[in-house]
Design a protein around this motif. Structure first.
Motif, PDB file in Angstrom:
ATOM      1  N   ALA A 125     -90.952 -90.488  -9.833  1.00  0.00           N
ATOM      2  CA  ALA A 125     -90.063 -90.013 -10.904  1.00  0.00           C
ATOM      3  C   ALA A 125     -90.416 -88.583 -11.291  1.00  0.00           C
ATOM      4  O   ALA A 125     -89.529 -87.747 -11.517  1.00  0.00           O
ATOM      5  CB  ALA A 125     -90.158 -90.942 -12.120  1.00  0.00           C
ATOM      6  N   LYS A 126     -91.708 -88.287 -11.348  1.00  0.00           N
ATOM      7  CA  LYS A 126     -92.128 -86.913 -11.675  1.00  0.00           C
ATOM      8  C   LYS A 126     -91.710 -85.943 -10.570  1.00  0.00           C
ATOM      9  O   LYS A 126     -91.261 -84.834 -10.843  1.00  0.00           O
ATOM     10  CB  LYS A 126     -93.655 -86.865 -11.863  1.00  0.00           C
ATOM     11  CG  LYS A 126     -94.115 -87.530 -13.153  1.00  0.00           C
ATOM     12  CD  LYS A 126     -95.649 -87.533 -13.244  1.00  0.00           C
ATOM     13  CE  LYS A 126     -96.101 -88.273 -14.500  1.00  0.00           C
ATOM     14  NZ  LYS A 126     -97.546 -88.580 -14.469  1.00  0.00           N
ATOM     15  N   GLU A 127     -91.870 -86.383  -9.306  1.00  0.00           N
ATOM     16  CA  GLU A 127     -91.444 -85.524  -8.187  1.00  0.00           C
ATOM     17  C   GLU A 127     -89.945 -85.248  -8.270  1.00  0.00           C
ATOM     18  O   GLU A 127     -89.485 -84.128  -8.062  1.00  0.00           O
ATOM     19  CB  GLU A 127     -91.751 -86.207  -6.838  1.00  0.00           C
ATOM     20  CG  GLU A 127     -93.234 -86.294  -6.502  1.00  0.00           C
ATOM     21  CD  GLU A 127     -93.474 -87.157  -5.263  1.00  0.00           C
ATOM     22  OE1 GLU A 127     -92.635 -87.159  -4.339  1.00  0.00           O
ATOM     23  OE2 GLU A 127     -94.511 -87.866  -5.226  1.00  0.00           O
ATOM     24  N   VAL A 128     -89.168 -86.292  -8.596  1.00  0.00           N
ATOM     25  CA  VAL A 128     -87.716 -86.148  -8.693  1.00  0.00           C
ATOM     26  C   VAL A 128     -87.377 -85.172  -9.814  1.00  0.00           C
ATOM     27  O   VAL A 128     -86.520 -84.297  -9.671  1.00  0.00           O
ATOM     28  CB  VAL A 128     -87.062 -87.528  -8.935  1.00  0.00           C
ATOM     29  CG1 VAL A 128     -85.615 -87.384  -9.366  1.00  0.00           C
ATOM     30  CG2 VAL A 128     -87.166 -88.378  -7.665  1.00  0.00           C
ATOM     31  N   ARG A 129     -88.065 -85.321 -10.938  1.00  0.00           N
ATOM     32  CA  ARG A 129     -87.832 -84.438 -12.084  1.00  0.00           C
ATOM     33  C   ARG A 129     -88.093 -82.986 -11.694  1.00  0.00           C
ATOM     34  O   ARG A 129     -87.391 -82.069 -12.118  1.00  0.00           O
ATOM     35  CB  ARG A 129     -88.762 -84.853 -13.228  1.00  0.00           C
ATOM     36  CG  ARG A 129     -88.505 -84.162 -14.539  1.00  0.00           C
ATOM     37  CD  ARG A 129     -89.549 -84.591 -15.569  1.00  0.00           C
ATOM     38  NE  ARG A 129     -90.920 -84.425 -15.072  1.00  0.00           N
ATOM     39  CZ  ARG A 129     -92.003 -84.772 -15.749  1.00  0.00           C
ATOM     40  NH1 ARG A 129     -91.890 -85.327 -16.941  1.00  0.00           N
ATOM     41  NH2 ARG A 129     -93.207 -84.587 -15.253  1.00  0.00           N
ATOM     42  N   ASP A 130     -89.100 -82.790 -10.849  1.00  0.00           N
ATOM     43  CA  ASP A 130     -89.428 -81.426 -10.440  1.00  0.00           C
ATOM     44  C   ASP A 130     -88.467 -80.884  -9.389  1.00  0.00           C
ATOM     45  O   ASP A 130     -88.259 -79.677  -9.296  1.00  0.00           O
ATOM     46  CB  ASP A 130     -90.864 -81.384  -9.883  1.00  0.00           C
ATOM     47  CG  ASP A 130     -91.906 -81.683 -10.957  1.00  0.00           C
ATOM     48  OD1 ASP A 130     -91.551 -81.571 -12.156  1.00  0.00           O
ATOM     49  OD2 ASP A 130     -93.044 -82.042 -10.610  1.00  0.00           O
ATOM     50  N   LEU A 131     -87.887 -81.792  -8.588  1.00  0.00           N
ATOM     51  CA  LEU A 131     -87.017 -81.353  -7.487  1.00  0.00           C
ATOM     52  C   LEU A 131     -85.588 -81.086  -7.942  1.00  0.00           C
ATOM     53  O   LEU A 131     -84.875 -80.316  -7.303  1.00  0.00           O
ATOM     54  CB  LEU A 131     -86.972 -82.433  -6.393  1.00  0.00           C
ATOM     55  CG  LEU A 131     -88.075 -82.413  -5.338  1.00  0.00           C
ATOM     56  CD1 LEU A 131     -87.949 -83.649  -4.453  1.00  0.00           C
ATOM     57  CD2 LEU A 131     -87.992 -81.145  -4.493  1.00  0.00           C
TER      58      LEU A 131
END
Lengths: 319, 319
Positions: free
Chosen positions: A282-288
């Motif tokens: 979820a954090k990776e998605v938020r950053d992408l």
């Protein structure tokens, strides 16, 4: 009042961000990032995935790369129940050509929403699906059906359960055995979910229902509890709460996968997913993705993550 | 699985923003604005109100005007069950002097939280409450008790139900007949709420439980459903979701009154409140206080508010 809640020991979470999430965001997410997110999701223990939607690229340009995405990752998703949304025969051919073995068709619960969303009444839309079913039968492709605005329609309001019985009956007559009940605009409430499932499970006991809850009005997890109490084992959700609600800009869309997995895990219900890994993704998605996701786990973390000391500046005498 | 959910026909919402909300915000809300918000809340049909906390002004300067606030509005709140939080005898005297007839005392469920919050173990904290009870008995003041971190402690994790039985027993022996179970950091889950209430209601059937849920991990309404299924009729909430969580900056605190009232209303459970008026007050609060509230109703509005047409720019083929 009873002494314990009754619910299944194990449920399946279907991750829908690659379809519902990516399509809801106006920006085009680069194909490489879509693939990256799907690969990360596949490492979380998710056992079901809605990988894309094979609609006309003019209708949803955000998913114009559906074939490329599917072709790139499909062989890496062994053991994952992969499905794609298809609006018509052409979309079905494209999906199957890319390697998809299961497709999902859509009907609305109301004519108002159906006309707005698919430019056809429900009856006409269903009629148009016949070629999908014929093609699927000839090619050994599984078809599941979904019902949008199943609990509440933004134009017509509360959907009477008789309406759902009629539409499930239409799908049933086409041989569908798995039906997604989508609370597209977050209008369902727990009593309605419970009562609706009681009726549908009695009339069509041979059909498996999957719940697609949006958290637009904060009731997604309460509705999940109601569905659990009816024994439902299939739930859709979107990592980082990706997606929104076209009828309420800025409002929450799909319930976040990590929030759903967290509640289920806390309740002792097995999902096969790794919660910490989901939160990392979820954090990776938020950053992408430039449109930030919205989840409680991203803001507060899981209940199991304890503090060593009181935070500095903490208010005293809190409750 | 049953054919219908069992829950009460009517519940009482206790509005806690003037205490829990105002205290959680670092800014000092001018007395006139506090009074304005309380007066607006009184027009919503709210039948229970936690009006302030009579703690030492150095501990919580945000509520240093508690007496002035209470004195100004108390006579206008006829028919509303008004209570104030009190930490000690001095606070109780101040509250009663200002016109309060019901006070709430606090204990933590764990020693870790009690030491962090009240600088005393639970046993010591309870010992110190004796003068409050003596004073209340002599002055015909009702005392209710609350238990902070009743379901989960940010330092110790899950709170065993035996611990709650012990603390409720302490309150019971002091003559308390209403106990607030506070999920201070949003760690409760629905199974835990249901199972805990089953035990407490069996051991102490003469005590009324009120639920104080925070939505820090998105489960407040699901936990409300579980408590409803145990027949609980008392629920705390905060207008505009005012307040936060000191252990998770930026995360959600108390469940928003308008979100709670919305779900209950949709389920056909009477609250005596006017939902549209609650949403109006939430907007007023959002405008008056620099820390924005967080509620689904503020973002999406009630389910009953329908659209005439599809929004422009709406994505097609949504589910």
């Amino acid at each position: 009042m009873g002494k314990s809640l009754q619910f299944p020991e194990r449920v399946t979470i279907c991750e829908v961000a690659p379809r519902d999430g990516f399509q809801s965001i106006s920006e085009f997410i680069p194909t490489a990032n879509k693939v990256k997110i799907i690969r990360a999701l596949a490492q979380t223990g998710i056992s079901s995935l809605e990988i894309s939607s094979f609609v006309h690229p003019r209708a949803i340009p955000q998913l114009k790369d559906a074939e490329e995405v599917v072709r790139t990752v499909i062989d890496e998703l062994e053991g994952v129940d992969v499905r794609a949304l298809v609006p018509n025969l052409r979309g079905t051919e494209r999906a199957v050509g890319a390697g998809v073995k299961k497709v999902k068709t859509m009907l609305s619960a109301t004519d108002s929403h159906s006309l707005s969303n698919a430019n056809a009444t429900v009856a006409d839309a269903q009629q148009k699906q016949t070629p999908i079913f014929d093609y699927a039968a000839a090619n050994n492709i599984e078809v599941m059906g979904s019902i949008s605005v199943a609990f509440g329609c933004p134009f017509e309001g509360v959907v009477p359960v008789e309406r759902l019985v009629e539409i499930v009956g239409r799908y049933d007559s086409m041989g569908v055995r798995e039906i997604s009940l989508a609370d597209t605009t977050g209008m369902a409430h727990p009593k309605q979910v419970y009562d609706t499932l009681a009726v549908l499970q009695e009339v069509f006991p041979h059909i498996a229902y999957s719940m697609h809850f949006h958290n637009t009005r904060g009731m997604a997890l309460a509705n999940t509890l109601a569905a659990l109490e009816q024994g439902v084992t299939l739930y859709d959700s979107s990592i980082a709460g990706l997606g929104g609600c076209p009828y309420a800009p800025g409002a929450t869309g799909n319930v976040a996968t990590e929030d759903l997995a967290h509640m289920l895990t806390e309740m002792g219900i097995a999902t096969g997913t790794n919660l910490n890994r989901l939160i990392e993704v979820a954090k990776e998605v938020r950053d992408l993705i430039s449109v930030p996701g919205d989840s409680y786990m991203l803001k507060a973390g899981p209940s199991s993550c304890l503090h060593e000391d009181a935070p500095s500046g903490q208010e005293k005498v809190e409750e």
